[in-house]
Design a protein around this motif. Structure first.
Motif, PDB file in Angstrom:
ATOM      1  N   GLU A   6      22.301  -8.491 -14.152  1.00 47.45           N
ATOM      2  CA  GLU A   6      23.555  -9.152 -14.480  1.00 47.45           C
ATOM      3  C   GLU A   6      24.728  -8.551 -13.732  1.00 47.45           C
ATOM      4  N   ASP A   7      24.765  -7.221 -13.609  1.00 44.66           N
ATOM      5  CA  ASP A   7      25.966  -6.625 -13.041  1.00 44.66           C
ATOM      6  C   ASP A   7      25.699  -5.793 -11.804  1.00 44.66           C
ATOM      7  N   ALA A   8      24.514  -5.878 -11.223  1.00 45.74           N
ATOM      8  CA  ALA A   8      24.199  -5.068 -10.056  1.00 45.74           C
ATOM      9  C   ALA A   8      25.187  -5.250  -8.906  1.00 45.74           C
ATOM     10  N   PRO A   9      25.686  -6.457  -8.619  1.00 45.25           N
ATOM     11  CA  PRO A   9      26.633  -6.573  -7.519  1.00 45.25           C
ATOM     12  C   PRO A   9      27.945  -5.854  -7.768  1.00 45.25           C
ATOM     13  N   GLN A  10      28.219  -5.469  -9.025  1.00 45.13           N
ATOM     14  CA  GLN A  10      29.480  -4.817  -9.304  1.00 45.13           C
ATOM     15  C   GLN A  10      29.342  -3.341  -9.607  1.00 45.13           C
ATOM     16  N   THR A  11      28.345  -2.961 -10.392  1.00 45.31           N
ATOM     17  CA  THR A  11      28.300  -1.571 -10.839  1.00 45.31           C
ATOM     18  C   THR A  11      26.889  -1.118 -11.133  1.00 45.31           C
ATOM     19  N   VAL A  12      26.651   0.142 -10.868  1.00 46.44           N
ATOM     20  CA  VAL A  12      25.390   0.780 -11.240  1.00 46.44           C
ATOM     21  C   VAL A  12      25.738   2.010 -12.051  1.00 46.44           C
ATOM     22  N   ARG A  13      25.212   2.116 -13.263  1.00 44.75           N
ATOM     23  CA  ARG A  13      25.271   3.365 -14.002  1.00 44.75           C
ATOM     24  C   ARG A  13      23.851   3.692 -14.421  1.00 44.75           C
ATOM     25  N   LEU A  14      23.721   4.674 -15.281  1.00 52.79           N
ATOM     26  CA  LEU A  14      22.403   5.243 -15.503  1.00 52.79           C
ATOM     27  C   LEU A  14      21.470   4.346 -16.299  1.00 52.79           C
ATOM     28  N   VAL A  15      21.989   3.526 -17.189  1.00 47.74           N
ATOM     29  CA  VAL A  15      21.115   2.637 -17.952  1.00 47.74           C
ATOM     30  C   VAL A  15      21.925   1.484 -18.483  1.00 47.74           C
ATOM     31  N   SER A 184      15.602  -9.706 -10.193  1.00 48.26           N
ATOM     32  CA  SER A 184      15.238 -10.430  -8.973  1.00 48.26           C
ATOM     33  C   SER A 184      16.012  -9.975  -7.749  1.00 48.26           C
ATOM     34  N   ILE A 185      17.157  -9.342  -7.971  1.00 46.47           N
ATOM     35  CA  ILE A 185      17.963  -8.911  -6.830  1.00 46.47           C
ATOM     36  C   ILE A 185      17.259  -7.828  -6.015  1.00 46.47           C
ATOM     37  N   ILE A 186      16.282  -7.160  -6.608  1.00 46.82           N
ATOM     38  CA  ILE A 186      15.580  -6.099  -5.916  1.00 46.82           C
ATOM     39  C   ILE A 186      14.924  -6.585  -4.633  1.00 46.82           C
ATOM     40  N   HIS A 187      14.544  -7.856  -4.602  1.00 41.79           N
ATOM     41  CA  HIS A 187      13.859  -8.396  -3.424  1.00 41.79           C
ATOM     42  C   HIS A 187      14.814  -8.578  -2.252  1.00 41.79           C
ATOM     43  N   ARG A 188      16.111  -8.475  -2.508  1.00 39.64           N
ATOM     44  CA  ARG A 188      17.087  -8.604  -1.423  1.00 39.64           C
ATOM     45  C   ARG A 188      17.505  -7.250  -0.867  1.00 39.64           C
ATOM     46  N   LEU A 189      16.938  -6.179  -1.426  1.00 39.49           N
ATOM     47  CA  LEU A 189      17.316  -4.838  -0.997  1.00 39.49           C
ATOM     48  C   LEU A 189      16.129  -4.141  -0.353  1.00 39.49           C
ATOM     49  N   ASN A 190      16.362  -3.570   0.822  1.00 39.60           N
ATOM     50  CA  ASN A 190      15.294  -2.820   1.467  1.00 39.60           C
ATOM     51  C   ASN A 190      15.206  -1.423   0.861  1.00 39.60           C
ATOM     52  N   GLU A 191      14.246  -0.647   1.318  1.00 44.83           N
ATOM     53  CA  GLU A 191      14.023   0.674   0.734  1.00 44.83           C
ATOM     54  C   GLU A 191      15.236   1.576   0.901  1.00 44.83           C
ATOM     55  N   GLU A 192      15.880   1.505   2.043  1.00 46.56           N
ATOM     56  CA  GLU A 192      17.040   2.356   2.286  1.00 46.56           C
ATOM     57  C   GLU A 192      18.148   2.075   1.269  1.00 46.56           C
TER      58      GLU A 192
END
Length: 261
Positions: A6-15, A184-192
């Motif tokens: 839901e919010d990956a394009p804006q913010t990442v925190r620990l959980v 599903s957004i994980i498929h748009r991100l490479n390993e780096e």
């Protein structure tokens, strides 16, 4: 906190996962502020209500939950239930990691945007505090991430990064946790890019597990509208984490509470 779809394009925190059941109770302040507790780690609802801790709220940039009204509710509750003080911790500079990945920005632009984004949150914090009585405002501090980066933080963070590099089990756990919450957004991100996002979590772990000291006050109760207590239990149960945790510098006990205004 860990990124979610839901919010990956804006913010990442620990959980940022659904909360665990077990402490669905409400706290009523003298000002009529009701706080809902969903889960508690390493303390009790009674101890929290009795003011045995110094709570702090980590505020994720671009998390739409953190309106001036919700921040004010946490601050009002915290001022009434703290041992020494309550802190609003704006997670500003770490936002540049999200900006690098999701905006494809270079480091300079990512940092510049992170501080512009944090200005909005800081303004919301100031608006929130302006609604509190003077006596309550005196117990609340607004902090930015560099304010908590003391010698213990740098020591613990070095331990974390060293183990992320050399401890395969720990590295896989962090990578899987970050990847799993992206949906599903994980498929748009490479390993780096996935590894870059892990840096947010790694920089946060010392605060997340030890709290922090500011002007002689140990802020030792992490309150958050997300299932932080669940993650704490999971991480501390991992065999590979015991040696890492044993190398940390601690200021004292730390507790977590998943709660909502």
């Amino acid at each position: 906190m860990l990124p979610s779809s839901e919010d990956a394009p804006q913010t990442v925190r620990l959980v940022n996962r659904p909360g665990a059941a077990g402490h669905d109770v409400r706290s009523n302040s003298s000002q009529g502020i009701f706080m809902e507790f969903r889960d508690i780690f390493n303390t009790t609802h009674e101890a929290i209500e009795s003011g045995n801790w110094n709570p702090y709220l980590g505020i994720s940039i671009n998390n739409k939950y953190f309106t001036p009204e919700n921040i004010a509710a946490f601050a009002s509750w915290g001022a009434q239930h703290c041992r020494d003080g309550f802190a609003l911790l704006v997670v500003d500079i770490l936002q540049r990691i999200n900006n690098e990945v999701f905006d494809k920005a270079n480091v300079e632009k990512a940092i510049s945007k992170a501080f512009r984004q944090s200005d909005v949150i800081l303004d919301s914090c100031r608006q929130a505090l302006a609604t509190l009585p003077a006596a309550a405002r005196e117990k609340v501090v607004i902090l930015e991430w560099p304010d908590i980066m003391d010698a213990a933080y740098f020591h613990n963070t070095r331990i974390v990064f060293d183990n992320f590099k050399n401890n395969e089990a720990f590295r896989n756990y962090i990578v899987d946790s970050v990847s799993g919450n992206l949906g599903s957004i994980i498929h748009r991100l490479n390993e780096e890019k996935r590894l870059t996002l892990c840096n947010y979590v790694l920089y946060e772990l010392s605060e997340f597990l030890c709290g922090f000291v500011h002007k002689g006050v140990h802020y030792d109760l992490c309150v958050y509208p997300g299932s932080i207590a669940t993650l704490t239990r999971e991480l501390l149960q991992q065999d590979f984490f015991q040696d890492i945790y044993g190398q940390f510098i601690f200021h004292g006990p730390l507790a977590h509470a998943e709660m909502y205004a």
